[in-house]
Design a protein around this motif. Structure first.
Motif, mmCIF file in Angstrom:
data_model
loop_
_atom_site.group_PDB
_atom_site.id
_atom_site.type_symbol
_atom_site.label_atom_id
_atom_site.label_comp_id
_atom_site.label_asym_id
_atom_site.label_seq_id
_atom_site.Cartn_x
_atom_site.Cartn_y
_atom_site.Cartn_z
ATOM 1 N N PHE A 41 0.826 -1.200 0.000
ATOM 2 C CA PHE A 41 0.000 0.000 0.000
ATOM 3 C C PHE A 41 0.869 1.262 0.000
ATOM 4 N N ILE A 45 0.786 4.319 -2.777
ATOM 5 C CA ILE A 45 0.735 5.761 -2.481
ATOM 6 C C ILE A 45 1.870 6.488 -3.192
ATOM 7 N N TYR A 72 -3.854 13.203 -9.528
ATOM 8 C CA TYR A 72 -4.892 13.782 -8.670
ATOM 9 C C TYR A 72 -5.509 15.024 -9.312
ATOM 10 N N VAL A 278 -5.882 4.869 -3.702
ATOM 11 C CA VAL A 278 -5.644 5.682 -2.506
ATOM 12 C C VAL A 278 -6.919 6.405 -2.084
ATOM 13 N N LEU A 279 -7.610 7.024 -3.028
ATOM 14 C CA LEU A 279 -8.821 7.787 -2.699
ATOM 15 C C LEU A 279 -9.934 6.889 -2.170
ATOM 16 N N THR A 281 -9.488 3.973 -0.600
ATOM 17 C CA THR A 281 -9.085 3.192 0.574
ATOM 18 C C THR A 281 -8.761 4.058 1.783
ATOM 19 N N ALA A 282 -8.187 5.231 1.557
ATOM 20 C CA ALA A 282 -7.701 6.058 2.664
ATOM 21 C C ALA A 282 -8.776 6.393 3.695
ATOM 22 N N PRO A 283 -9.992 6.807 3.309
ATOM 23 C CA PRO A 283 -10.997 7.128 4.342
ATOM 24 C C PRO A 283 -11.315 5.955 5.261
ATOM 25 N N LEU A 285 -9.242 3.498 6.034
ATOM 26 C CA LEU A 285 -8.084 3.320 6.915
ATOM 27 C C LEU A 285 -8.074 4.343 8.034
ATOM 28 N N ILE A 286 -8.568 5.539 7.751
ATOM 29 C CA ILE A 286 -8.634 6.572 8.782
ATOM 30 C C ILE A 286 -9.739 6.259 9.791
#
Length: 306
Positions: A41, A45, A72, A278-279, A281-283, A285-286
């Motif tokens: 991961f 990124i 992005y 990333v977009l 999955t990131a939320p 993970l947070i």
């Protein structure tokens, strides 16, 4: 008597211990498995912030030769991603709240042995796990019967109930909520809703958090419902929008010659794929650490005095 209890406690403690060499081996093994899970991961990124031309020339690297925000910038160019972010957040929050409330109340009903229709409702809820109406049946119900085509509720209601989650909560209530608490509440004159909100819910946070996490992941990652029911671009969820953007960019890049285009070779197809990951999955993970603190047991230990 006290000496016997002390001896028993010491033997149980010794039974639960592991030796120092075993502890070192297990720690090293789990550390390696963690790195094998995290490193890919991290690479994703890094690639999403890399220059696409350098990737085509030199391949993937953990330390990019040139950083770039091109992927992005292309994703956020027209502002549609921000609308989809808002739509997905609304769907995830509202759907999770509705799903947790419906499944927790239904599971609480099934956990009560004194309820007259407990057996019938248990069989009724298990039936969809064995026999499904299929995609065509679901589509007919959502579109023709409920009339929810191009409605945001078509993205919320179909995922709000899950027999698997209901069975998990029912078992959790039966194993973790003592009957003595409910009986004492009845003696004090509490109603069913009072028992549910003031006794059951506070003692069921681990189970509810687990189901809420399942629902959150399901709603956040759902794109198939939008493919079936949504044609209005104003309420397209994030996952479906990102999938369409990635597919369209890849199609243009692969068919540039046939379409008579000459500048598409610079399209950052690889970096866009990684930026999409990333977009999306990131939320999650947070948000996950906020749920994890409830994944513990023993909240009802000592609630009933022996």
């Amino acid at each position: 008597m006290q000496e016997e209890k002390k001896t028993l406690g010491e033997s149980l403690n010794r039974f639960g211990r592991i030796s120092r060499p075993a502890n070192v081996v297990l720690t090293a093994f789990l550390g390696i498995m963690t790195l094998l899970s995290v490193i890919p991961f991290i690479l994703v990124i890094v690639i999403s912030f890399s220059d696409s031309e350098m990737i085509l020339k030199n391949g993937y690297k953990f330390i990019p030769e040139k950083f770039s925000l091109e992927a992005y910038q292309m994703i956020f160019a027209d502002g549609a991603v921000f609308k989809s972010f808002g739509t997905t957040i609304f769907i995830t929050v509202v759907g999770t709240l509705i799903g947790v409330f419906l499944m927790s109340t239904f599971a609480y009903t099934l956990s009560r042995r004194s309820y007259a229709y407990r057996g019938f409702l248990s069989k009724y809820s298990i039936m969809p796990m064995l026999f499904s109406g299929g995609m065509i049946g679901n589509y007919i119900v959502i579109v023709n019967i409920l009339g929810l085509r191009n409605s945001i509720w078509s993205l919320i209601l179909p995922l709000a109930m899950s027999t698997f989650s209901i069975m998990i909560l029912r078992t959790f209530y039966q194993m973790s909520v003592p009957e003595a608490l409910i009986e004492s509440a009845y003696v004090d004159g509490a109603s069913e809703w009072t028992i549910y909100f003031k006794i059951i819910l506070p003692l069921s946070l681990p189970g509810l958090a687990t189901i809420a996490l399942f629902l959150t992941l399901g709603y956040w990652n759902d794109w198939f419902s939008a493919l079936l029911y949504i044609d209005n671009n104003q309420i397209v969820p994030l996952q479906y929008l990102l999938m369409k953007m990635e597919t369209n960019i890849e199609f243009i890049a692969n068919n540039a010659g046939k379409m008579g285009l000459t500048t598409t070779g610079a399209l950052p197809t690889e970096t866009i794929k990684m930026a999409v990951v990333v977009l999306s999955t990131a939320p999650i993970l947070i948000a996950y650490p906020f749920f994890q603190k409830y994944f513990i047991g023993g909240l009802t230990v000592g609630a009933v005095k022996e």
